[in-house]
Design an enzyme around this catalytic site. Structure first.
Site, PDB file in Angstrom:
ATOM      1  N   ILE A 129       0.845  -1.192   0.000  1.00  0.00           N
ATOM      2  CA  ILE A 129       0.000   0.000   0.000  1.00  0.00           C
ATOM      3  C   ILE A 129       0.882   1.244   0.000  1.00  0.00           C
ATOM      4  O   ILE A 129       1.591   1.509   0.973  1.00  0.00           O
ATOM      5  CB  ILE A 129      -0.932   0.016   1.235  1.00  0.00           C
ATOM      6  CG1 ILE A 129      -1.745  -1.281   1.313  1.00  0.00           C
ATOM      7  CG2 ILE A 129      -1.868   1.216   1.178  1.00  0.00           C
ATOM      8  CD1 ILE A 129      -2.604  -1.385   2.573  1.00  0.00           C
ATOM      9  N   ASP A 130       0.854   1.988  -1.095  1.00  0.00           N
ATOM     10  CA  ASP A 130       1.601   3.244  -1.201  1.00  0.00           C
ATOM     11  C   ASP A 130       0.706   4.387  -0.753  1.00  0.00           C
ATOM     12  O   ASP A 130      -0.422   4.526  -1.232  1.00  0.00           O
ATOM     13  CB  ASP A 130       2.059   3.479  -2.644  1.00  0.00           C
ATOM     14  CG  ASP A 130       3.020   2.406  -3.131  1.00  0.00           C
ATOM     15  OD1 ASP A 130       3.708   1.807  -2.280  1.00  0.00           O
ATOM     16  OD2 ASP A 130       3.087   2.172  -4.353  1.00  0.00           O
TER      17      ASP A 130
END
Length: 199
Positions: A129-130
């Site tokens: 998850i960026d």
């Protein structure tokens, strides 16, 4: 309480290792196999390789390189980069890579995480998850190397991915990437408190 593990995250671009700052301006660092040998000596717990241009450029995973990495590494290895089919997952795991890391496609097709977990097991299914903080301090999930806004809240998305079968989460702060300013403890704390899987 989980014991912290040392897991270097290595960025691939055109089969070479690079370093970025805020997900931009990749600078070449060297050959991945040489770096694996160094981390073998350091006895790190795991390695994660992320191909930062695979999704943006529509590339297939670098299977030949991954086979070399798996044969050289003394520790478990994860790989992420344009994994969009169970056939790719099967091939990657068959090469000796222990974990597949899904990023953009987890946002575009959340049901794929369930498919991967059912096929490979939760322990091999990692969602990356960026996250970027907006001008008003609100966190947002980004895709496509941080260039595409999603409107998704990282805590809610993390919970959704856990529910879909992800066994681990790889949380990346775009604002802190490559800056040597340390971790975004606030972001980590929020996500870690909301899920029951390793972050």
């Amino acid at each position: 309480m989980l014991i912290p593990r040392v897991i270097p995250c290595l960025l691939l671009r055109n089969a070479g290792l690079v370093k970025t700052v805020n997900f931009k301006d990749p600078k070449y660092l060297g050959d991945p196999i040489n770096i694996v040998k160094i981390f073998n000596e350091k006895e790190v717990d795991e390695l994660v390789f992320l191909d930062i241009t695979a999704t943006v450029e529509g590339k297939r995973p670098p299977f030949e390189l991954l086979e070399k990495v798996a044969s050289e590494a003394f520790m478990p290895v994860g790989y992420g980069g344009c994994i969009r089919s169970l056939e790719d997952v099967k091939t990657i795991l068959g090469l000796g890579i222990e974990k597949v890391v899904i990023n953009t496609y987890a946002v575009e097709n959340p049901s794929f995480i369930r498919d991967v977990a059912n096929f490979a097991g939760n322990q091999s299914t990692v969602v990356s998850i960026d996250v970027k903080k907006g001008i008003f301090g609100k966190y947002e999930v980004r895709t496509h190397r941080g260039t595409k806004e999603t409107g998704l809240d990282p805590v809610e998305f993390a919970m959704k991915m856990e529910g879909a079968g992800a066994g681990e989460l790889l949380l990346c702060s775009i604002d802190r990437d490559g800056t040597m300013k340390g971790y975004d403890i606030d972001l980590i704390s929020r996500v870690a408190a909301a899920v029951n899987i390793p972050v």
